[in-house]
Design an enzyme around this catalytic site. Structure first.
Site, PDB file in Angstrom:
ATOM      1  CE1 TYR A 154      -3.859   2.515   0.904  1.00  0.00           C
ATOM      2  CE2 TYR A 154      -2.094   3.566   1.996  1.00  0.00           C
ATOM      3  CZ  TYR A 154      -3.188   3.516   1.487  1.00  0.00           C
ATOM      4  OH  TYR A 154      -4.172   4.728   1.565  1.00  0.00           O
ATOM      5  CD  GLU A 161      -6.091   4.544  -1.154  1.00  0.00           C
ATOM      6  OE1 GLU A 161      -6.984   4.620  -1.801  1.00  0.00           O
ATOM      7  OE2 GLU A 161      -6.196   4.525  -0.107  1.00  0.00           O
TER       8      GLU A 161
END
Ligand code: ADP
Ligand code: MG
Length: 396
Positions: free
Chosen positions: A117, A205
Site C-alpha cells: 500500500y 493512493e
C-alpha cells in the site's frame, strides 16, 4: 476533483511510475479494437472505471459480482466487459445507489508476488505531505491502521526541501524491500511524489503497488484527487474532469461561482461567507435539524447568483425548508432582499422560507421583503432563524 484510474495511470507513466499496459473504452463497439492491442496469449484484467474504490469486491445492481475481474482470454474479457459497461456498481464507497460504469479499462494481468500500500496525502496537522506505506496492500488500509498499526510507515516531507533520498530509503526499508525492488521502489516513490507536488494533487493512493514474480514494481491501481483551488494552474488536469461522476447540483453551482456541497439533511441553507455557512449548519444541528447543503453565495453575490442558488436548492427533492442567513458587509441587505424577490418571481418556492438579515441596510432589506408580499418568515437572530426553520420543517 477526482479522476479515473486509467487517467491517473497515464499521468503516472509520464512521471516514470511503472504501470501495466492498458486501454480504456467507452462503448462496446470499441472492445475489439482495444483487445487487439493485447497479445493473443495471456490474461487480461477487466476494470470498471468509477470514482470509488473497493470495485473488486463490489456487486452490480443486477447481481453480477466484481467490478475488477481477471479474464483468461480475449473473448472472456469481452463478455465480462459487456456485462459491466452501463451496469451500476455498488461498493463500500459508493453508497447504496452505486455508480453507473461508463468506461471499461482493459489491462494486462500481472503475476503478483506481493501487494503493498502506498499513498501520499496532505497532512492537515503538520501542513506537510505525508507518505503512508504498508506491507499490507490490496486490503482496506483503515483496517490495517486499526488492527496492526505497526505495519504502517509514515514519512512527513518538508515542502520546502522536498522528498529527500534518506526518506525514500526509509519507505523502501519500511516495506522490507531489497535489491532491484528496493531501487525500483525508490524511483517509483520519487515519480509519485513529483507528480503529487507538481500537479497539486490532494491525494495519490496506489493500492496495491505490487512487486511481480519477476521482481518488478508496478502500480496496479491508482486513486488520485486534485486540489480544486489549484486547478486553474493545470489545464491538462481540468480536461480529465468526468462530469458523469459529479453531483449535477454541484456542477450547476460552479457555473455561478457558488460554493455548494450537497448533504443528506432536509434544511437548505443560503448563506454568504464560508464561516457563516459553517455556523449556520452547526446551529441547525443544535436545534435538532439537518442541513441539506453547504451553500456560500460569496461576499458579492448578485440577484442572478441568488436566483441560481434557489433553483439549485429547490431541485433537490429532499429539501423541506430553506434558511437564508445573510450578513450584510460588503454585500448590502437590500441587494440580497432584491435577489430573493427576483428569485421568487422566477422559481416557485414551495417550502417554508426563513430569512435572517443583519448588517448594512438591514432595515431597507426587511422593508423590501415585507412589501413584496412574499410568503416568508423573518427572523431576528441566528438562533431565532434556526429554531424557526427547524420547527417549520418538523411540523410541515
Ligand atoms: P479496487 O481497489 O477498486 O478493488 P484494484 O485495481 O485494486 O481495484 O483491483 C482489485 C484487486 O484486483 C487488486 O488488489 C489485485 O489483487 C487485482 N488486480 C487488479 N489489477 C490487476 C492486474 N493488472 N493484474 C493482476 N491482478 C490485478
Ligand atoms: Mg485498489
Amino acid at each position: 476533483m477526482n479522476i479515473h484510474e486509467y487517467q491517473a495511470k497515464e499521468l503516472f507513466a509520464a512521471y516514470g511510475v511503472p504501470v501495466s499496459k492498458g486501454v480504456a473504452v467507452q462503448s462496446e463497439d470499441a472492445f475489439d479494437d482495444a483487445l487487439n492491442q493485447f497479445p493473443d496469449e495471456g490474461m487480461i484484467v477487466v476494470k470498471s472505471q468509477i470514482h470509488a474504490g473497493g470495485r473488486g469486491k463490489g456487486t452490480f445492481t443486477d447481481g453480477f459480482q466484481g467490478g475488477v475481474k481477471l479474464a483468461n482470454s480475449k473473448s472472456e474479457a469481452r463478455e465480462i466487459a459487456s456485462k459491466m459497461l452501463g451496469n451500476t456498481l455498488v461498493t463500500h464507497q459508493t453508497g447504496t445507489a452505486g455508480r453507473k460504469v461508463q468506461t471499461i479499462y482493459f489491462t494486462a494481468a500481472e503475476s503478483i508476488s506481493h501487494e503493498y500500500y502506498l499513498a501520499i496525502l496532505m497532512d492537515r496537522d503538520t501542513s506537510k505531505p505525508v507518505i503512508i506505506a504498508s506491507t499490507e496492500g490490496g486490503v482496506d488500509i483503515e483496517q490495517v491502521a486499526e488492527n496492526t498499526p505497526g505495519k504502517i510507515t509514515k514519512v512527513f516531507v518538508d515542502p520546502t526541501l522536498g522528498l529527500q533520498p534518506y526518506q525514500i530509503r526509509e519507505v523502501a526499508f519500511g516495506l522490507g524491500l531489497s535489491g532491484g525492488a528496493f531501487k525500483d521502489m525508490g524511483k517509483t516513490l520519487k515519480g509519485l511524489y513529483d507528480f503529487f507536488w507538481q500537479k497539486d494533487a490532494s491525494m495519490v493512493e496506489v493500492n496495491p503497488l505490487i512487486v511481480t514474480e519477476e521482481g518488478k514494481v508496478v502500480a496496479l491501481d491508482a486513486k488520485v484527487g486534485f486540489d480544486d483551488n489549484a486547478l486553474f494552474r493545470h489545464a491538462d488536469i481540468q480536461e480529465l474532469r468526468d462530469l458523469n461522476e459529479e453531483d449535477d447540483k454541484e456542477i450547476e453551482a460552479a457555473k455561478f461561482s457558488l460554493s455548494y456541497i450537497a448533504l443528506d439533511g432536509n434544511i437548505a441553507c443560503l448563506v454568504n461567507g464560508a464561516g457563516l455557512a459553517m455556523s449556520t449548519m452547526d446551529i441547525i444541528k443544535h436545534f435538532g435539524g439537518d442541513p441539506a447543503n453547504f451553500l456560500d453565495v460569496g461576499g458579492g453575490a448578485n440577484a442572478e447568483q441568488v436566483t441560481a442558488a434557489f433553483k439549485i436548492i429547490l431541485s433537490d427533492p429532499k429539501v423541506k425548508g430553506i434558511l437564508v442567513n445573510i450578513f450584510g458587509g460588503i454585500m448590502k441587505c437590500d441587494i440580497i432582499a432584491e435577489g430573493i424577490i427576483e428569485a421568487a418571481k422566477k422559481v416557485e418556492i414551495t417550502v417554508p422560507l426563513v430569512v435572517r438579515l443583519e448588517g448594512t441596510n438591514v432595515e431597507l432589506g426587511k422593508q423590501l421583503l415585507t412589501e413584496s408580499g412574499l410568503d416568508l418568515v423573518s427572523a431576528d437572530s441566528l438562533s431565532d432563524a434556526a429554531e424557526k426553520i427547524v420547527n417549520l420543517v418538523k411540523h410541515a
